[in-house]
Design an enzyme around this catalytic site. Structure first.
Site, PDB file in Angstrom:
ATOM      1  N   ASN A  19       0.859  -1.191   0.000  1.00 43.36           N
ATOM      2  CA  ASN A  19       0.000   0.000   0.000  1.00 43.36           C
ATOM      3  C   ASN A  19       0.892   1.237   0.000  1.00 43.36           C
ATOM      4  OD1 ASN A  19      -1.863   2.012   0.420  1.00 43.36           O
ATOM      5  ND2 ASN A  19      -2.438   1.361   2.496  1.00 43.36           N
TER       6      ASN A  19
ATOM      7  N   LYS B 216       0.086   4.309  -0.385  1.00 44.23           N
ATOM      8  CA  LYS B 216      -0.572   5.514   0.175  1.00 44.23           C
ATOM      9  C   LYS B 216      -0.324   6.721  -0.744  1.00 44.23           C
ATOM     10  CE  LYS B 216      -0.283   3.327   4.625  1.00 44.23           C
ATOM     11  NZ  LYS B 216      -0.255   3.448   6.079  1.00 44.23           N
TER      12      LYS B 216
ATOM     13  N   HIS C  18      -9.703   1.124   4.914  1.00 41.65           N
ATOM     14  CA  HIS C  18      -8.415   1.333   5.570  1.00 41.65           C
ATOM     15  C   HIS C  18      -8.588   2.325   6.719  1.00 41.65           C
ATOM     16  CE1 HIS C  18      -4.318   2.664   6.275  1.00 41.65           C
ATOM     17  NE2 HIS C  18      -3.938   1.510   5.755  1.00 41.65           N
TER      18      HIS C  18
ATOM     19  N   GLU D  50      -6.986   4.797   7.662  1.00 43.21           N
ATOM     20  CA  GLU D  50      -6.827   6.220   7.314  1.00 43.21           C
ATOM     21  C   GLU D  50      -8.104   6.753   6.663  1.00 43.21           C
ATOM     22  OE1 GLU D  50      -3.091   5.649   5.296  1.00 43.21           O
ATOM     23  OE2 GLU D  50      -2.241   5.091   7.243  1.00 43.21           O
TER      24      GLU D  50
ATOM     25  N   GLU E 220      -5.712  -4.943  10.529  1.00 41.48           N
ATOM     26  CA  GLU E 220      -4.761  -3.844  10.651  1.00 41.48           C
ATOM     27  C   GLU E 220      -5.063  -3.038  11.917  1.00 41.48           C
ATOM     28  OE1 GLU E 220      -2.675  -2.998   6.749  1.00 41.48           O
ATOM     29  OE2 GLU E 220      -4.226  -1.497   7.041  1.00 41.48           O
TER      30      GLU E 220
ATOM     31  N   GLY F 220       2.109   2.388  10.768  1.00 42.08           N
ATOM     32  CA  GLY F 220       3.049   3.500  10.629  1.00 42.08           C
ATOM     33  C   GLY F 220       3.734   3.898  11.925  1.00 42.08           C
TER      34      GLY F 220
ATOM     35  N   SER G 157       3.101  -1.886  10.419  1.00 38.93           N
ATOM     36  CA  SER G 157       4.553  -1.881  10.662  1.00 38.93           C
ATOM     37  C   SER G 157       5.218  -3.212  10.282  1.00 38.93           C
ATOM     38  CB  SER G 157       4.868  -1.496  12.109  1.00 38.93           C
ATOM     39  OG  SER G 157       4.406  -0.185  12.376  1.00 38.93           O
TER      40      SER G 157
HETATM   41  P1  PGA Z   1       2.626   0.471   7.590  1.00 41.86           P
HETATM   42  O1  PGA Z   1       1.156   0.644   6.930  1.00 41.86           O
HETATM   43  O2  PGA Z   1       3.186  -0.830   7.086  1.00 41.86           O
HETATM   44  O3  PGA Z   1       3.395   1.672   7.120  1.00 41.86           O
HETATM   45  O4  PGA Z   1       2.420   0.435   9.065  1.00 41.86           O
HETATM   46  C1  PGA Z   1       0.305  -0.453   6.770  1.00 41.86           C
HETATM   47  C2  PGA Z   1      -1.015  -0.004   6.197  1.00 41.86           C
HETATM   48  O5  PGA Z   1      -1.467   1.108   6.502  1.00 41.86           O
HETATM   49  O6  PGA Z   1      -1.651  -0.741   5.413  1.00 41.86           O
END
Ligand code: PGA
Length: 251
Positions: free
Chosen positions: A5, A7, A90, A92, A162, A168, A208
């Site tokens: 992903n 983003k 997601h 976000e 998730e 993140g 992460s």
């Molecule tokens: P990250 O993001 O690996 O940077 O923690 C995962 C995600 O948001 O799908």
């Protein structure tokens, strides 16, 4: 299954260069499906560029209506032919853009209607976790996201666990946490649609994920793959995660 992903990163030109580099590093393995989720802007270019046996493409977002007066939005109908998958729900989107289960449910239905496979993301916040609400949150998000689908439609979908606090932050969940959450999600699908369907749904972990910790999840019972964000933007690291999936799949 490994889904990168990206983003809101990389311009169209950067994305194209990056995929060119990635293509030489990520080996095609029959037991690993590799999916890239670039920005919507890069999709037309990348859909012509990628070799579909090596990389499939996913949309990071879309709106659930098929067409009409929805300034700034794009639909699953418009994505058809460009992507095989669509990330939906997601954290976000839920927390920064205020999407609720009813929006997410409408998007899941729109994706299925246009033959895109949903990657439905679910997960609790730090606050919900501390309050002991993880199971309830996962239950509501799974039921809320899948409502109105037939068993046949659910059989092909992908669900990503998730936990919001792990995204993140570098504070990845333990494999034991992931095992429990994945069990709960599968049990929920089983309760709604039966054991055969629950067994065929692929469940990923995201939050992460790195080349260093990938194997620990890929060997966790019930986990079918990973959804890395930050580490999908580093070609060496992303290809190492794909290799880890290949190795775990052989065992
Ligand atoms: P990250 O993001 O690996 O940077 O923690 C995962 C995600 O948001 O799908």
């Amino acid at each position: 299954m490994i889904v990168g992903n990206w983003k809101m990163n990389l311009t169209i030109h950067e994305a194209s260069l990056y995929v060119h580099k990635l293509a030489s590093k990520v080996k095609g393995h029959r037991n690993v499906e590799v999916v890239l989720a670039p920005s919507l802007l890069s999709l037309p270019t990348l859909s012509l560029q990628v070799e579909r046996r090596q990389f499939k493409l996913a949309a990071q977002n879309f709106y659930w209506q098929d067409e009409g007066a929805f300034t700034g939005e794009i639909s699953a109908h418009q994505l058809r032919g460009l992507v095989e998958y669509a990330i939906i729900g997601h954290s976000e989107r839920r927390h920064i853009f205020g999407e609720h289960d009813k929006d997410i449910r409408a998007k899941v239905q729109a994706a299925v209607r246009h033959s895109l496979t949903p990657i439905l993301c679910v997960g609790e916040t730090a606050h919900e976790r501390t309050a002991g609400e993880t199971n309830g949150v996962l239950h509501d998000q799974v039921v809320g996201g899948l409502a109105n689908l037939t068993a046949e439609e659910v059989a092909g979908i992908v669900i990503a666990y998730e936990p919001v606090w792990a995204i993140g932050t570098g504070n990845n969940a333990t494999p034991a946490d992931v095992e429990n959450a994945v069990k709960l999600i599968r049990r929920q699908v089983e309760h709604l649609y039966g054991g055969d369907i629950a067994a065929s749904v692929r469940i990923l972990y995201g939050g992460s994920v790195s080349a260093d910790n990938a194997s620990s999840y890929l060997t966790t019972p019930g986990v079918d793959g990973l959804l890395p964000g930050g580490s999908s933007l580093k070609a060496d690291e992303f290809s190492a995660i794909v290799e880890a999936a290949h190795k775990a799949g052989k065992k």
